[in-house]
Enzyme design. Structure first.
Site, PDB file in Angstrom:
ATOM      1  CG  ASP A 316      -2.203   0.858   0.926  1.00  0.00           C
ATOM      2  OD1 ASP A 316      -2.180   1.666  -0.024  1.00  0.00           O
ATOM      3  OD2 ASP A 316      -3.191   0.740   1.681  1.00  0.00           O
ATOM      4  CD  GLU A 513      -6.385   5.945   2.558  1.00  0.00           C
ATOM      5  OE1 GLU A 513      -5.746   5.151   3.238  1.00  0.00           O
ATOM      6  OE2 GLU A 513      -6.136   6.177   1.371  1.00  0.00           O
TER       7      GLU A 513
HETATM    8  C1  BGC Z   1      -5.130   3.161   0.296  1.00  0.00           C
HETATM    9  C2  BGC Z   1      -5.397   2.141  -0.776  1.00  0.00           C
HETATM   10  C3  BGC Z   1      -5.220   2.743  -2.133  1.00  0.00           C
HETATM   11  C4  BGC Z   1      -3.863   3.379  -2.238  1.00  0.00           C
HETATM   12  C5  BGC Z   1      -3.615   4.043  -3.575  1.00  0.00           C
HETATM   13  C6  BGC Z   1      -3.849   3.911   0.070  1.00  0.00           C
HETATM   14  O1  BGC Z   1      -3.728   4.980   0.937  1.00  0.00           O
HETATM   15  O2  BGC Z   1      -5.086   2.515   1.557  1.00  0.00           O
HETATM   16  O3  BGC Z   1      -6.697   1.629  -0.626  1.00  0.00           O
HETATM   17  O4  BGC Z   1      -5.382   1.756  -3.106  1.00  0.00           O
HETATM   18  O5  BGC Z   1      -3.732   4.366  -1.250  1.00  0.00           O
HETATM   19  O6  BGC Z   1      -4.326   5.212  -3.722  1.00  0.00           O
HETATM   20  C1  BGC Z   2      -3.032   9.848  -2.175  1.00  0.00           C
HETATM   21  C2  BGC Z   2      -3.882   8.657  -1.862  1.00  0.00           C
HETATM   22  C3  BGC Z   2      -3.172   7.829  -0.878  1.00  0.00           C
HETATM   23  C4  BGC Z   2      -2.748   8.628   0.332  1.00  0.00           C
HETATM   24  C5  BGC Z   2      -1.944   7.786   1.260  1.00  0.00           C
HETATM   25  C6  BGC Z   2      -2.686  10.577  -0.905  1.00  0.00           C
HETATM   26  O1  BGC Z   2      -1.883  11.675  -1.183  1.00  0.00           O
HETATM   27  O2  BGC Z   2      -3.729  10.695  -3.038  1.00  0.00           O
HETATM   28  O3  BGC Z   2      -4.145   7.896  -2.997  1.00  0.00           O
HETATM   29  O4  BGC Z   2      -4.054   6.817  -0.500  1.00  0.00           O
HETATM   30  O5  BGC Z   2      -2.002   9.744  -0.040  1.00  0.00           O
HETATM   31  O6  BGC Z   2      -1.624   8.441   2.439  1.00  0.00           O
END
Ligand code: BGC
Ligand code: BGC
Length: 622
Positions: A316, A513
């Site tokens: 991830d 998230e």
């Molecule tokens: C998320 C994933 C996602 C990845 C790419 C991460 O922060 O936990 O679900 O696929 O970012 O954007």
């Molecule tokens: C990205 C997300 C990723 C996240 C992780 C963001 O800057 O756009 O895709 O999941 O960082 O912390």
């Protein structure tokens, strides 16, 4: 069969479901579906034999395109993959369009074709409810709504359409489906999870993989799927101390024994493997204190060896950074645990250098590198990417059907099937299309951004009218009623007196998230005020909740004559009106138990003291 043998077999089967990691499961449907990938080994190995170590580690590296210092770095470091993180599209806002995205991805792909071996990129994006980063894409309901619709055929069809729209931009990989089994609604990713119930997750996750990957991965309308986040992301424990320090349930720790982990959280991966999923993303979270990204037993012994996973593991976003203060050590731990490709923001030069050094120092074996690269090339070959007669560029003819009426019709159907009618006093619903006046209120009534939630255009999503082609609930109501019916709207609920009926659309503001973790699960005061103002008008009230999860309702059920959970329905608000005005019966059933109060959490079907406000499976019809 002698009873003694029957008992023996029974015991053997029981241990299969339980704790025996060494059981040979090669006869399993999951393992045999994965064997399809082995057919591409000859092509992969042939290519591998020509590769330098530098070229091999490049295949294992996936930067976010937005962090590339120079697109030519794709050639310089032999990068095997790129991603667009949430909202990571063309830098120039004017190019943040279907056309601009497609041009961007094709340009990167051309750089990869310029390298010595010309191995095309796998390009990943979170197309988690449609091709949701791109303006003009159809935006489907988030997974929680599809969990309530409980219709695997529909999930498959949605995934087919999503794959086609992703392909229109030249992208060949989606980080979906999420097969989390969310057990505590305080988790901000609850809406990414179909259900608290493992069986439902297994069936729907499998359907999503089938839809994304199609009958054949080499089909030009298929994309590679990715089952995430392996494993137990939805089971992280609530600890008040952690909340007080500002850490929620996201990226937390799932504390349970192995039998429980397998029973609740593993099944979605088994069915995804059975559907032929080519990639799996380990979770940021931990299992009993050990990060999944570093967990050799979970990644290598269980997933690859026992379950026969033949695709590759993508870590991830910057997840390996959390493994040790020393970045080189992080790489060592992750690759040795079984990670095959590393997702990162901008540390690609360091990653490529360090991983080569680790091999030279004997800290990572060449055999492990060859295994990782073979897995990646296998998947590329299955996608047809190693076939020189098929340039890996976008098929721009697909722009014609991008966000088309036909695609939107499926989303509209998904919306109406996902709605859950929680209460309906005195047959308040369905509403008449010929009422003289309907008064609408609430910030969610005319806000496509709120209707779509997180992972829409940007990572966290946002309020507002920036989702072209969508229909708000207010517009949908106006589209549905007779020409003699007045539809009036005041966000704050004023002006309702004298109307035949009131509709209040309230709920959660967009989040994704981390930022979405919530200890209170309460609705904004502004929304409760709008409802209270409407209540004063003494007309029948329909309350529609736009929410990523069951929230604490307090007085709302007492104030509402009818209460509808619409979840995060996406761009097609017309599906809400279809049900409100009785063109379709509500059929959605809760895929979560609706808690009465926060102190009751977590509450899940099967608990010994199960006493939710609305039970799992609840949902009225007319
Ligand atoms: C998320 C994933 C996602 C990845 C790419 C991460 O922060 O936990 O679900 O696929 O970012 O954007
Ligand atoms: C990205 C997300 C990723 C996240 C992780 C963001 O800057 O756009 O895709 O999941 O960082 O912390």
């Amino acid at each position: 069969m002698k009873p003694k043998y029957a008992l023996f077999i029974l015991l053997a089967l029981a241990s299969c479901n339980g704790l025996a990691p060494t059981v040979d499961r090669s006869a399993d449907p999951a393992a045999s579906a994965q064997k399809v990938f082995l057919a591409y080994d000859a092509a992969a190995k042939q290519l591998l034999a020509k590769m330098t170590l530098e070229e091999k580690v490049g295949q294992m590296c996936q930067p976010d395109q937005g962090a590339l210092k120079d697109p030519a770095d794709i050639e310089k470091y032999f990068l095997g993959s790129l991603l667009s993180g949430g909202g990571s599209g063309p830098k120039n806002q004017a190019d943040y369009t279907l056309q601009g995205w497609t041009d961007m991805v094709d340009a990167y792909q051309r750089h990869a074709l310029n390298t010595r071996l010309g191995i095309p990129l796998l390009y990943g994006v979170d197309a988690v409810h449609g091709h949701n980063n791109i303006p003009g894409a159809v935006v489907f309901p988030h997974q929680i709504g599809l969990g309530c619709a409980r219709n695997p055929e529909l999930v498959e069809q949605i995934a087919r359409i999503t794959a086609e729209e992703v392909r229109a931009t030249g992208i060949n990989w989606s980080f979906a489906p999420c097969v989390a089994v969310a057990r505590d609604e305080r988790w901000g990713r609850t809406y990414e999870s179909y259900s608290e119930n493992p069986d439902l997750v297994q069936v729907l996750g499998e359907a999503a993989v089938r839809g994304l990957q199609g009958a054949h991965l080499a089909d030009p309308l298929s994309v590679m799927a990715c089952a995430k986040h392996y494993v137990g992301d939805g089971g992280t424990a609530y600890a008040s101390a952690a909340w007080n320090e500002g850490r929620g349930l996201d990226q937390g720790d799932t504390r349970c024994d192995e039998a429980t982990l397998r029973r609740i959280h593993l099944g979605g991966y088994i069915t995804a493997l059975r559907a032929g999923v080519g990639t799996v993303m380990p979770s940021y979270s931990s299992w009993n204190g050990v990060k999944c990204t570093a967990h050799k037993y979970l990644l290598t012994d269980l997933l690859k060896d026992e379950l026969g996973f033949a695709g590759f593991l993508i870590s991830d976003y910057n997840a390996i950074d959390h493994l040790d203060p020393d970045y080189k050590k992080c790489i060592e731990i992750a690759i040795n645990a079984g990670i095959d490709m590393v997702m990162l923001t901008d540390k690609y030069a360091v990653f490529c250098r360090d991983l080569q050094e680790l091999v030279a120092e004997g800290r990572v074996s060449l055999a492990r590198i060859d295994d990782a690269v073979t897995r990646i090339l296998r998947v590329k070959s299955a996608l047809g990417l190693l076939d020189k007669s098929r340039p890996p560029l976008a098929d721009r003819r697909l722009h014609r059907t991008f966000g088309s009426a036909a695609h939107r019709a499926v989303a509209r159907r998904a919306v109406r099937e996902s709605l859950v009618l929680l209460t309906n006093e005195r047959h308040t619903l369905p509403l008449s299309k010929t009422a003289s006046r309907i008064h609408v209120a609430g910030v969610g009534a005319d806000d496509l951004g709120m209707q779509c939630g997180g992972w829409t255009i940007s990572w966290q999503g946002s309020m507002g009218d920036h989702i072209p082609g969508g229909t708000s609930i207010l517009t949908a109501i106006k589209n549905t009623v007779s020409k003699d019916t007045a539809v009036t709207y005041a966000q704050d609920g004023s002006g309702a007196r004298g109307a035949d009926v009131g509709i209040v659309v309230i709920g959660e503001r967009p989040y994704a998230e981390m930022k979405g973790d919530s200890a209170e699960l309460s609705l904004p005061q502004e929304d409760l005020d709008a409802l209270a103002t409407m209540k004063q008008a003494q007309i029948p009230l329909v309350v529609i909740l736009l929410t990523g999860r069951p929230v604490i309702l307090g007085e709302i059920p007492a104030q509402a004559d009818a209460l509808v959970a619409a979840w995060l329905p996406g761009s097609e608000g017309q599906g809400v009106a279809d049900v409100l005005f009785g063109d379709f019966e509500p059929t959605g059933k809760l895929s979560y138990s609706w808690p009465r109060c926060v102190s009751q959490l977590p509450v899940n079907v099967g608990d010994s003291d199960y006493d939710p406000l609305y039970p799992f499976g609840h949902g009225l019809s007319y």
